[in-house]
Design a protein around this motif. Structure first.
Motif, PDB file in Angstrom:
ATOM      1  N   ILE A   1     117.498 -19.559  70.070  1.00 17.21           N
ATOM      2  CA  ILE A   1     116.901 -19.126  68.588  1.00 17.21           C
ATOM      3  C   ILE A   1     116.839 -18.170  68.298  1.00 17.21           C
ATOM      4  CG2 ILE A   1     115.243 -21.404  69.292  1.00 17.21           C
ATOM      5  CD1 ILE A   1     113.093 -19.439  69.500  1.00 17.21           C
ATOM      6  N   TRP A   2     117.282 -17.131  68.773  1.00 17.65           N
ATOM      7  CA  TRP A   2     117.147 -16.095  68.054  1.00 17.65           C
ATOM      8  C   TRP A   2     118.417 -15.618  67.627  1.00 17.65           C
ATOM      9  CZ3 TRP A   2     113.076 -14.468  66.156  1.00 17.65           C
ATOM     10  CH2 TRP A   2     111.776 -14.594  67.079  1.00 17.65           C
ATOM     11  N   ALA A   3     119.445 -16.201  67.969  1.00 14.11           N
ATOM     12  CA  ALA A   3     120.601 -15.520  67.760  1.00 14.11           C
ATOM     13  C   ALA A   3     121.058 -15.794  66.049  1.00 14.11           C
ATOM     14  CB  ALA A   3     121.452 -17.174  68.163  1.00 14.11           C
ATOM     15  N   GLU A   4     121.750 -14.610  65.667  1.00 14.98           N
ATOM     16  CA  GLU A   4     121.714 -14.194  64.347  1.00 14.98           C
ATOM     17  C   GLU A   4     122.418 -15.567  63.383  1.00 14.98           C
ATOM     18  OE1 GLU A   4     123.799 -11.548  62.433  1.00 14.98           O
ATOM     19  OE2 GLU A   4     123.931 -10.415  63.743  1.00 14.98           O
ATOM     20  N   SER A   5     122.988 -16.819  64.054  1.00 15.43           N
ATOM     21  CA  SER A   5     123.709 -18.327  63.667  1.00 15.43           C
ATOM     22  C   SER A   5     122.219 -19.380  63.976  1.00 15.43           C
ATOM     23  CB  SER A   5     124.666 -18.782  64.466  1.00 15.43           C
ATOM     24  OG  SER A   5     124.787 -18.796  65.974  1.00 15.43           O
ATOM     25  N   PHE A   6     121.820 -19.134  64.161  1.00 17.06           N
ATOM     26  CA  PHE A   6     120.702 -19.884  64.044  1.00 17.06           C
ATOM     27  C   PHE A   6     120.099 -19.914  62.922  1.00 17.06           C
ATOM     28  CE2 PHE A   6     116.130 -21.652  65.194  1.00 17.06           C
ATOM     29  CZ  PHE A   6     116.259 -22.742  66.024  1.00 17.06           C
ATOM     30  N   ASP A   7     119.679 -21.450  62.497  1.00 20.59           N
ATOM     31  CA  ASP A   7     119.153 -21.544  61.120  1.00 20.59           C
ATOM     32  C   ASP A   7     117.692 -21.622  61.477  1.00 20.59           C
ATOM     33  OD1 ASP A   7     118.085 -21.966  58.521  1.00 20.59           O
ATOM     34  OD2 ASP A   7     119.557 -22.457  58.121  1.00 20.59           O
ATOM     35  N   PRO A   8     116.520 -21.641  61.314  1.00 22.77           N
ATOM     36  CA  PRO A   8     115.382 -22.200  61.423  1.00 22.77           C
ATOM     37  C   PRO A   8     114.509 -23.623  60.146  1.00 22.77           C
ATOM     38  CG  PRO A   8     114.834 -20.131  61.225  1.00 22.77           C
ATOM     39  CD  PRO A   8     115.989 -20.401  61.041  1.00 22.77           C
ATOM     40  N   ASP A   9     115.629 -23.303  59.635  1.00 25.96           N
ATOM     41  CA  ASP A   9     115.353 -24.351  58.264  1.00 25.96           C
ATOM     42  C   ASP A   9     116.210 -25.749  58.127  1.00 25.96           C
ATOM     43  OD1 ASP A   9     113.460 -22.435  56.730  1.00 25.96           O
ATOM     44  OD2 ASP A   9     115.580 -22.010  55.702  1.00 25.96           O
ATOM     45  N   THR A  10     117.443 -25.308  59.019  1.00 29.33           N
ATOM     46  CA  THR A  10     117.851 -26.359  59.584  1.00 29.33           C
ATOM     47  C   THR A  10     117.592 -27.115  61.291  1.00 29.33           C
ATOM     48  OG1 THR A  10     120.060 -25.367  60.437  1.00 29.33           O
ATOM     49  CG2 THR A  10     119.801 -25.891  57.320  1.00 29.33           C
ATOM     50  N   ALA A  11     116.967 -26.392  61.737  1.00 29.58           N
ATOM     51  CA  ALA A  11     116.913 -26.461  63.174  1.00 29.58           C
ATOM     52  C   ALA A  11     116.129 -28.094  63.341  1.00 29.58           C
ATOM     53  CB  ALA A  11     115.954 -25.583  64.074  1.00 29.58           C
ATOM     54  N   SER A  12     116.765 -28.264  64.487  1.00 31.21           N
ATOM     55  CA  SER A  12     115.866 -29.717  64.800  1.00 31.21           C
ATOM     56  C   SER A  12     115.618 -30.280  66.744  1.00 31.21           C
ATOM     57  CB  SER A  12     117.031 -31.217  64.506  1.00 31.21           C
ATOM     58  OG  SER A  12     116.724 -32.570  65.274  1.00 31.21           O
ATOM     59  N   THR A  13     115.079 -31.033  66.597  1.00 33.55           N
ATOM     60  CA  THR A  13     114.225 -31.614  67.904  1.00 33.55           C
ATOM     61  C   THR A  13     115.024 -32.143  68.546  1.00 33.55           C
ATOM     62  OG1 THR A  13     112.948 -33.294  67.159  1.00 33.55           O
ATOM     63  CG2 THR A  13     111.564 -31.697  67.697  1.00 33.55           C
ATOM     64  N   ASP A  14     116.462 -32.486  68.293  1.00 34.70           N
ATOM     65  CA  ASP A  14     117.426 -33.230  68.697  1.00 34.70           C
ATOM     66  C   ASP A  14     118.037 -31.850  69.602  1.00 34.70           C
ATOM     67  OD1 ASP A  14     116.699 -35.846  67.847  1.00 34.70           O
ATOM     68  OD2 ASP A  14     118.050 -35.136  66.348  1.00 34.70           O
ATOM     69  N   ASP A  15     118.005 -30.559  69.028  1.00 35.34           N
ATOM     70  CA  ASP A  15     118.696 -29.495  69.688  1.00 35.34           C
ATOM     71  C   ASP A  15     117.921 -29.461  70.904  1.00 35.34           C
ATOM     72  OD1 ASP A  15     119.381 -27.026  71.174  1.00 35.34           O
ATOM     73  OD2 ASP A  15     120.105 -26.490  68.947  1.00 35.34           O
ATOM     74  N   VAL A  16     118.855 -29.441  72.647  1.00 36.17           N
ATOM     75  CA  VAL A  16     117.878 -29.671  73.514  1.00 36.17           C
ATOM     76  C   VAL A  16     116.675 -28.085  74.029  1.00 36.17           C
ATOM     77  CG1 VAL A  16     119.570 -29.084  75.146  1.00 36.17           C
ATOM     78  CG2 VAL A  16     117.531 -30.257  75.675  1.00 36.17           C
ATOM     79  N   LEU A  17     117.604 -26.896  72.707  1.00 35.04           N
ATOM     80  CA  LEU A  17     117.112 -25.604  73.032  1.00 35.04           C
ATOM     81  C   LEU A  17     116.069 -25.986  72.146  1.00 35.04           C
ATOM     82  CD1 LEU A  17     120.091 -23.574  73.315  1.00 35.04           C
ATOM     83  CD2 LEU A  17     118.687 -24.917  75.400  1.00 35.04           C
ATOM     84  N   VAL A  18     116.072 -26.096  71.317  1.00 30.77           N
ATOM     85  CA  VAL A  18     114.862 -26.630  70.489  1.00 30.77           C
ATOM     86  C   VAL A  18     113.716 -26.489  71.401  1.00 30.77           C
ATOM     87  CG1 VAL A  18     113.613 -27.019  67.863  1.00 30.77           C
ATOM     88  CG2 VAL A  18     115.693 -25.568  68.024  1.00 30.77           C
ATOM     89  N   SER A  19     113.842 -28.394  71.624  1.00 34.82           N
ATOM     90  CA  SER A  19     112.894 -29.174  71.983  1.00 34.82           C
ATOM     91  C   SER A  19     112.496 -28.186  72.860  1.00 34.82           C
ATOM     92  CB  SER A  19     113.560 -30.158  72.339  1.00 34.82           C
ATOM     93  OG  SER A  19     114.008 -30.956  71.909  1.00 34.82           O
ATOM     94  N   ARG A  20     112.652 -27.123  73.835  1.00 31.24           N
ATOM     95  CA  ARG A  20     112.901 -27.067  75.400  1.00 31.24           C
ATOM     96  C   ARG A  20     111.659 -25.353  74.649  1.00 31.24           C
ATOM     97  NH1 ARG A  20     117.992 -24.751  78.636  1.00 31.24           N
ATOM     98  NH2 ARG A  20     117.921 -27.317  79.369  1.00 31.24           N
TER      99      ARG A  20
END
Length: 111
Positions: free
Chosen positions: A29-48
């Motif tokens: 989630i701190w990676a430059e390529s991570f976009d909070p606006d398009t992030a989803s709870t379907d992403d296991v790392l976001v859910s974690r």
């Protein structure tokens, strides 16, 4: 005021986080390529991160863990800024405003 019990629980939370791969999730989630606006709870790392943060938020809300100690340990507001948009989208989709509310409240408290 934090005491030894708070310290012991904080260490247990750190161990649990490590066992569940919270470092990997935070790195993502701190990676430059991570976009909070398009992030989803379907992403296991976001859910974690959301589930771990909600657990910490729930413990502090209920007085089981010293809030000041937690806010000294974690940049909760920073974590929420990265994964919060995914939580809000899930709330709206499910019609459940309580989803991840304790994580958000703790982040708001930190400012």
């Amino acid at each position: 005021m934090a005491d030894r019990e708070d310290g012991a629980l904080l260490v247990q939370l750190a161990q649990w986080g490590s066992a569940m791969g919270i470092e990997e999730a935070q790195k993502a989630i701190w990676a430059e390529s991570f976009d909070p606006d398009t992030a989803s709870t379907d992403d296991v790392l976001v859910s974690r991160v959301l589930n771990w943060g909600e657990t910490v938020g729930t413990l502090t809300k209920n007085g089981l863990l010293d809030t000041d100690l937690v806010l000294d340990w974690l940049w909760v507001s920073g974590l929420w800024s990265r994964v919060g948009p995914a939580a809000v989208k899930l709330r709206e989709k499910q019609g459940v405003p309580e989803l991840y509310e304790n994580f958000e409240a703790l982040a708001t408290r930190q400012g």
